[in-house]
Write an enzyme that holds these catalytic residues in place. Structure first.
Site, PDB file in Angstrom:
ATOM      1  N   CYS A   1      16.820  31.693  39.373  1.00 51.50           N
ATOM      2  CA  CYS A   1      17.100  30.325  39.810  1.00 51.50           C
ATOM      3  C   CYS A   1      17.256  30.280  41.343  1.00 51.50           C
ATOM      4  CB  CYS A   1      18.311  29.768  39.075  1.00 51.50           C
ATOM      5  SG  CYS A   1      18.433  27.954  39.134  1.00 51.50           S
TER       6      CYS A   1
ATOM      7  N   GLU B   1      19.449  34.837  31.046  1.00 49.03           N
ATOM      8  CA  GLU B   1      20.717  35.347  30.518  1.00 49.03           C
ATOM      9  C   GLU B   1      21.343  34.467  29.440  1.00 49.03           C
ATOM     10  OE1 GLU B   1      21.825  33.008  34.304  1.00 49.03           O
ATOM     11  OE2 GLU B   1      20.139  34.131  33.486  1.00 49.03           O
TER      12      GLU B   1
ATOM     13  N   HIS C   1      16.781  30.605  33.403  1.00 49.09           N
ATOM     14  CA  HIS C   1      17.901  31.526  33.212  1.00 49.09           C
ATOM     15  C   HIS C   1      17.656  32.416  31.989  1.00 49.09           C
ATOM     16  CE1 HIS C   1      20.701  29.884  36.224  1.00 49.09           C
ATOM     17  NE2 HIS C   1      20.061  28.747  35.994  1.00 49.09           N
TER      18      HIS C   1
END
Length: 228
Positions: free
Chosen positions: A85, A173, A171
């Site tokens: 990001c 994660e 993202h």
């Protein structure tokens, strides 16, 4: 037998203030890799023997007057780097690309369009669902960098800058990025070459032993918080 953390390869996460930074660390550790989160202004030391660096997201824009920055030339010349990001935008902007304010903030699920065959996206299919959360977008990459994928709304969802430097606008994660752990594994194992042989048990044992050596018979007051 559990090993000490010092005997293991280490990954550095530079934190630019993202709400997801600790989640990045959790995913890395789930893959069997020891990592530490440091503030973005931390300067990696050679003696710490970092093997790779991840740049986190941030609530900031790269165009902010006080936008957090790091010595990127030093990082990319010494380590494999993955920007997530804001981290990806910072890489693109710093090396001559263009990051612009999006006409609409992209927040939520998106689908990767065509995926370029490359080590980061090994076995990642087009139309994979990812999670976006950004107000700026990478409009143009620096010369020689390669777009790896895009979405219906943005032209650069992922890029490759060099053999071991990559960026993701989304993202990986968060659980909403269904292929996120696979992408992180591709970076950590396929690109960086981590052995993935670290365990939380090794960290606990080493920490307890270090505290015993330092404290001796002294008493300790401990404040403990929950969370990820």
């Amino acid at each position: 037998m559990a090993h000490s953390t010092g005997a293991h390869e280490k990954l550095l996460i530079l934190d630019f203030g993202s709400q997801y930074t600790q989640l990045i660390a959790r995913r890395v550790r789930e893959l069997g890799v020891y990592c530490e989160v440091k503030p973005y202004h931390y300067a990696p030391r050679t003696e710490d023997a970092w093997k790779a660096v991840i740049l986190s997201g941030s609530p900031c824009s790269v165009h902010d007057a006080n936008a957090p920055k790091v010595a990127l030339e030093e990082l990319v010349s010494q380590y494999p780097v993955l920007g997530i990001c804001y981290g990806a935008q910072l890489l693109a902007s710093h090396f001559g690309g263009s990051v612009v304010r999006s006409q609409k903030r992209e927040y939520g699920r998106a689908s990767l369009q065509e995926v370029v065959v490359n080590p980061l996206f090994a076995d990642i299919a087009a139309q994979s669902e990812v999670w976006m959360s950004h107000g700026d977008s990478i409009e143009r990459l620096p010369a020689g960098w390669c777009v790896l994928s895009q979405t219906a709304d943005i032209p650069v969802a992922a890029f490759q800058a060099s053999e071991k430097v990559f960026g993701l606008q989304f993202h990986p994660e968060v659980s909403h990025t269904l292929c996120g752990k696979d992408i992180l594994r591709n970076f950590i194992v396929g690109i960086c070459g981590f052995a993935c042989d670290w365990t939380p048990k090794a960290f606990i044992e080493q920490t307890v032993n270090e505290l015993r050596e330092k404290l001796g018979k002294d008493h300790v007051v401990l404040g403990l918080s929950g969370g990820v």
